[in-house]
Design a protein around this motif. Sequence first.
Motif, PDB file in Angstrom:
ATOM      1  N   ARG A  37      -1.981 -10.763 -10.634  1.00 22.86           N
ATOM      2  CA  ARG A  37      -2.869 -11.583 -11.478  1.00 22.86           C
ATOM      3  C   ARG A  37      -2.399 -11.645 -12.917  1.00 22.86           C
ATOM      4  O   ARG A  37      -2.704 -12.598 -13.638  1.00 22.86           O
ATOM      5  CB  ARG A  37      -4.297 -11.012 -11.454  1.00 22.86           C
ATOM      6  CG  ARG A  37      -5.102 -11.378 -10.244  1.00 22.86           C
ATOM      7  CD  ARG A  37      -6.570 -11.012 -10.464  1.00 22.86           C
ATOM      8  NE  ARG A  37      -7.335 -12.153 -10.841  1.00 22.86           N
ATOM      9  CZ  ARG A  37      -8.037 -12.905  -9.987  1.00 22.86           C
ATOM     10  NH1 ARG A  37      -8.099 -12.599  -8.726  1.00 22.86           N
ATOM     11  NH2 ARG A  37      -8.702 -13.942 -10.413  1.00 22.86           N
ATOM     12  N   ILE A  38      -1.669 -10.604 -13.357  1.00 22.64           N
ATOM     13  CA  ILE A  38      -1.218 -10.553 -14.749  1.00 22.64           C
ATOM     14  C   ILE A  38      -0.443 -11.824 -15.106  1.00 22.64           C
ATOM     15  O   ILE A  38      -0.586 -12.363 -16.192  1.00 22.64           O
ATOM     16  CB  ILE A  38      -0.297  -9.327 -14.978  1.00 22.64           C
ATOM     17  CG1 ILE A  38      -1.083  -8.034 -14.727  1.00 22.64           C
ATOM     18  CG2 ILE A  38       0.286  -9.329 -16.390  1.00 22.64           C
ATOM     19  CD1 ILE A  38      -0.236  -6.785 -14.763  1.00 22.64           C
ATOM     20  N   GLY A  51      -6.241   6.618  -3.672  1.00 26.97           N
ATOM     21  CA  GLY A  51      -6.406   5.835  -2.445  1.00 26.97           C
ATOM     22  C   GLY A  51      -7.172   4.536  -2.629  1.00 26.97           C
ATOM     23  O   GLY A  51      -7.536   3.876  -1.664  1.00 26.97           O
ATOM     24  N   MET A  52      -7.414   4.145  -3.882  1.00 24.63           N
ATOM     25  CA  MET A  52      -8.149   2.892  -4.100  1.00 24.63           C
ATOM     26  C   MET A  52      -7.172   1.719  -4.229  1.00 24.63           C
ATOM     27  O   MET A  52      -6.005   1.898  -4.540  1.00 24.63           O
ATOM     28  CB  MET A  52      -8.984   2.973  -5.370  1.00 24.63           C
ATOM     29  CG  MET A  52     -10.013   4.088  -5.333  1.00 24.63           C
ATOM     30  SD  MET A  52     -11.016   4.103  -6.842  1.00 24.63           S
ATOM     31  CE  MET A  52     -11.574   5.815  -6.828  1.00 24.63           C
ATOM     32  N   THR A 105       0.855  -1.182   0.000  1.00 26.78           N
ATOM     33  CA  THR A 105       0.000   0.000   0.000  1.00 26.78           C
ATOM     34  C   THR A 105       0.893   1.234   0.000  1.00 26.78           C
ATOM     35  O   THR A 105       1.892   1.272   0.715  1.00 26.78           O
ATOM     36  CB  THR A 105      -0.874   0.006   1.277  1.00 26.78           C
ATOM     37  OG1 THR A 105      -1.777  -1.098   1.210  1.00 26.78           O
ATOM     38  CG2 THR A 105      -1.662   1.301   1.413  1.00 26.78           C
ATOM     39  N   VAL A 143      -7.801 -16.725  -6.688  1.00 28.71           N
ATOM     40  CA  VAL A 143      -6.689 -15.789  -6.486  1.00 28.71           C
ATOM     41  C   VAL A 143      -7.198 -14.523  -5.826  1.00 28.71           C
ATOM     42  O   VAL A 143      -8.155 -13.907  -6.298  1.00 28.71           O
ATOM     43  CB  VAL A 143      -6.010 -15.416  -7.825  1.00 28.71           C
ATOM     44  CG1 VAL A 143      -4.881 -14.418  -7.593  1.00 28.71           C
ATOM     45  CG2 VAL A 143      -5.475 -16.658  -8.528  1.00 28.71           C
ATOM     46  N   ARG A 144      -6.560 -14.155  -4.747  1.00 30.72           N
ATOM     47  CA  ARG A 144      -6.964 -12.933  -4.074  1.00 30.72           C
ATOM     48  C   ARG A 144      -5.750 -12.026  -3.896  1.00 30.72           C
ATOM     49  O   ARG A 144      -4.734 -12.441  -3.336  1.00 30.72           O
ATOM     50  CB  ARG A 144      -7.560 -13.281  -2.713  1.00 30.72           C
ATOM     51  CG  ARG A 144      -7.980 -12.101  -1.890  1.00 30.72           C
ATOM     52  CD  ARG A 144      -9.168 -11.360  -2.516  1.00 30.72           C
ATOM     53  NE  ARG A 144      -9.568 -10.297  -1.631  1.00 30.72           N
ATOM     54  CZ  ARG A 144     -10.811 -10.110  -1.195  1.00 30.72           C
ATOM     55  NH1 ARG A 144     -11.791 -10.886  -1.606  1.00 30.72           N
ATOM     56  NH2 ARG A 144     -11.076  -9.117  -0.383  1.00 30.72           N
ATOM     57  N   SER A 145      -5.858 -10.794  -4.381  1.00 24.69           N
ATOM     58  CA  SER A 145      -4.798  -9.813  -4.208  1.00 24.69           C
ATOM     59  C   SER A 145      -5.050  -9.040  -2.928  1.00 24.69           C
ATOM     60  O   SER A 145      -6.183  -8.619  -2.673  1.00 24.69           O
ATOM     61  CB  SER A 145      -4.783  -8.837  -5.388  1.00 24.69           C
ATOM     62  OG  SER A 145      -4.893  -9.523  -6.612  1.00 24.69           O
ATOM     63  N   ALA A 192      -3.587  -5.842  -0.330  1.00 26.61           N
ATOM     64  CA  ALA A 192      -2.658  -4.734  -0.098  1.00 26.61           C
ATOM     65  C   ALA A 192      -2.201  -4.773   1.358  1.00 26.61           C
ATOM     66  O   ALA A 192      -2.941  -5.223   2.233  1.00 26.61           O
ATOM     67  CB  ALA A 192      -3.347  -3.417  -0.410  1.00 26.61           C
ATOM     68  N   GLY A 220      -3.507   4.032  -1.355  1.00 29.62           N
ATOM     69  CA  GLY A 220      -3.927   3.194  -2.480  1.00 29.62           C
ATOM     70  C   GLY A 220      -2.894   2.117  -2.787  1.00 29.62           C
ATOM     71  O   GLY A 220      -1.797   2.101  -2.228  1.00 29.62           O
ATOM     72  N   ALA A 221      -3.249   1.197  -3.661  1.00 23.06           N
ATOM     73  CA  ALA A 221      -2.325   0.131  -4.041  1.00 23.06           C
ATOM     74  C   ALA A 221      -2.641  -0.353  -5.446  1.00 23.06           C
ATOM     75  O   ALA A 221      -3.802  -0.375  -5.858  1.00 23.06           O
ATOM     76  CB  ALA A 221      -2.427  -1.035  -3.060  1.00 23.06           C
ATOM     77  N   LEU A 222      -1.600  -0.710  -6.154  1.00 25.08           N
ATOM     78  CA  LEU A 222      -1.769  -1.316  -7.471  1.00 25.08           C
ATOM     79  C   LEU A 222      -1.400  -2.785  -7.327  1.00 25.08           C
ATOM     80  O   LEU A 222      -0.263  -3.121  -7.016  1.00 25.08           O
ATOM     81  CB  LEU A 222      -0.850  -0.616  -8.481  1.00 25.08           C
ATOM     82  CG  LEU A 222      -1.180  -0.799  -9.954  1.00 25.08           C
ATOM     83  CD1 LEU A 222      -2.631  -0.450 -10.250  1.00 25.08           C
ATOM     84  CD2 LEU A 222      -0.270   0.075 -10.804  1.00 25.08           C
ATOM     85  N   LEU A 223      -2.390  -3.648  -7.534  1.00 25.67           N
ATOM     86  CA  LEU A 223      -2.195  -5.078  -7.284  1.00 25.67           C
ATOM     87  C   LEU A 223      -2.129  -5.782  -8.634  1.00 25.67           C
ATOM     88  O   LEU A 223      -3.145  -5.952  -9.303  1.00 25.67           O
ATOM     89  CB  LEU A 223      -3.347  -5.602  -6.425  1.00 25.67           C
ATOM     90  CG  LEU A 223      -3.657  -4.753  -5.167  1.00 25.67           C
ATOM     91  CD1 LEU A 223      -4.980  -5.169  -4.535  1.00 25.67           C
ATOM     92  CD2 LEU A 223      -2.536  -4.839  -4.158  1.00 25.67           C
ATOM     93  N   ARG A 258      -5.278   4.348  -8.062  1.00 21.87           N
ATOM     94  CA  ARG A 258      -4.407   4.056  -6.910  1.00 21.87           C
ATOM     95  C   ARG A 258      -4.029   5.355  -6.188  1.00 21.87           C
ATOM     96  O   ARG A 258      -4.082   5.428  -4.960  1.00 21.87           O
ATOM     97  CB  ARG A 258      -3.139   3.340  -7.393  1.00 21.87           C
ATOM     98  CG  ARG A 258      -2.267   2.860  -6.266  1.00 21.87           C
ATOM     99  CD  ARG A 258      -0.826   3.368  -6.230  1.00 21.87           C
ATOM    100  NE  ARG A 258      -0.364   4.181  -7.306  1.00 21.87           N
ATOM    101  CZ  ARG A 258       0.658   3.887  -8.079  1.00 21.87           C
ATOM    102  NH1 ARG A 258       1.300   2.757  -7.906  1.00 21.87           N
ATOM    103  NH2 ARG A 258       1.048   4.715  -9.017  1.00 21.87           N
TER     104      ARG A 258
END
Lengths: 315, 139
Positions: free
Chosen positions: A95-96, B33-34, A83, A109-111, A113, A89-92, B30
């Motif tokens: 999965r790619i 804040g998401m 995070t 599959v669960r991403s 943060a 926020g977070a970029l997960l 992101r």
Amino acid sequence: MDSLVERFRSGDRRALARLITRAENRSPGFAETLDAIYGSTGRGFRIGVTGPPGAGKSTIVDGLAAAFRAAGDSVAVLAIDPTSPFTGGALLGDRIRMRCTEDDSNIFVRSMATRGSLGGLARATVDAADLLDAFGYKQIMIETVGVGQAEHDVMTASDVVLVILYPGGGDSVQAMKAGLMEIADIFVVNKSDHPAADRLVDDIEQMLELRARRDAWRPPVVQCVATERRGIAELVLRIENYKSAREAAGDLAARRRERREAQVRRAIEEELALLLFEKSGFQDYITRELDRRRPPYAIAAEVVNLIKNSLKHAI
Amino acid sequence: MTSEKIRVLVAKPGLDGHDRGAKVVASALRDRGMEVIYTGLHQTPESIVEAAIQEDVDAVGLSILSGAHMTLFPKIAELLRSRGAENVVLTGGGIIPKEDVESLRTLGFARLFGPGSTTDEIAEYIESEVGRRRAAANH
Ligand SMILES: Nc1nc2c(ncn2[C@@H]2O[C@H](COP(=O)(O)OP(=O)(O)O)[C@@H](O)[C@H]2O)c(=O)[nH]1
Ligand SMILES: [Mg+2]
């Protein structure tokens, strides 16, 4: 809440996903739910996957998932990413790499943060793994954030830890400095299509000679080319070897016991922090005392003494 | 100490080959804040919907350039409904002709974002729509 647990018990993946969210959010009632499903946990095997960024953790997880599925096991993955401390926020994006999910919706599959948690996992990772375990997943993989430092939480969260290294991703001395040697049950030298891979394998073997482990297990080194799924079958074998060896030695049960102890301690810490700093007047008290220029350790000692005194009557 | 993040799946259905736009939107969300789950290129409607379920997202944002939106978008909306996930905010962007925007509106895409839209507009739409639906679900 109860109907959600019922749906969970009847095999509804949406209910499972929602219960994971509740654990992540620490929603009211989440702890009771986890206790309610606790009796159904302990059947799944938890595989931690850690290593520096870009080592191929997600690609390895994808290969393992396909292999486990081919062997008839159900598979779930928890993929942790950081995070941002600035925006929350977070970029997960793990999965790619997990292409195997595309034609197999039975892989869950669960991403997740980190949401401020350090140590490579999210606060709710063990809870999420418990939910997946109780839901019936046999192989549960946990991919850590992977910052190239030892992410110790993965040791207690999983039954076996795979440390993924690759030629060019820093040498084995760096890995040792980072503490990765201590947490590895199995080493994977990925990207073995690279000419320097053999060197890295030799280095790791040498490091292993030099160091004692607290149990009798000697971590094997497996070479992989994850993008071509080469070495995955051997890795599966090594994981199975590890599992039976540790089961025979009684270490697996001990490790799981440590996990539960850590979980209880953490739950107490969370509740106490809430009690002390949000539900009681201590926060105001601290602010007030600091305003009066009272030094920090004196304030802390005073607060702890107050708590000690009230505990005397309780225990 | 309970905290509810907005979780969004950003997906690219269809066969067109680049995902710059989707990545820009993903990072912008992101930064607001998401928690953004990004799945990469060439996703089928089935895998997008399964990912939305597993990730328990509040919103799904689809990006498309190939012109296949009139087959792929309704399919995704229908699959979400059939899985009982009609409460998920569904939106998308790309080059979508005006008359298609109109028909997609009736199919669950209350709002779509064309090439001129800003990432702030998209983020604000998702925030307000998710907020509204959460409030409604709690009553
Ligand atoms: N040459 C080569 N590249 C690989 C191999 N395994 C993974 N990669 C690539 O390494 C990059 C990072 O992989 P990823 O699985 O996302 O790594 P993670 O950050 O550790 O999860 C991707 O571009 C992969 O395609 C391999 O065995 N050989
Ligand atoms: Mg990864």
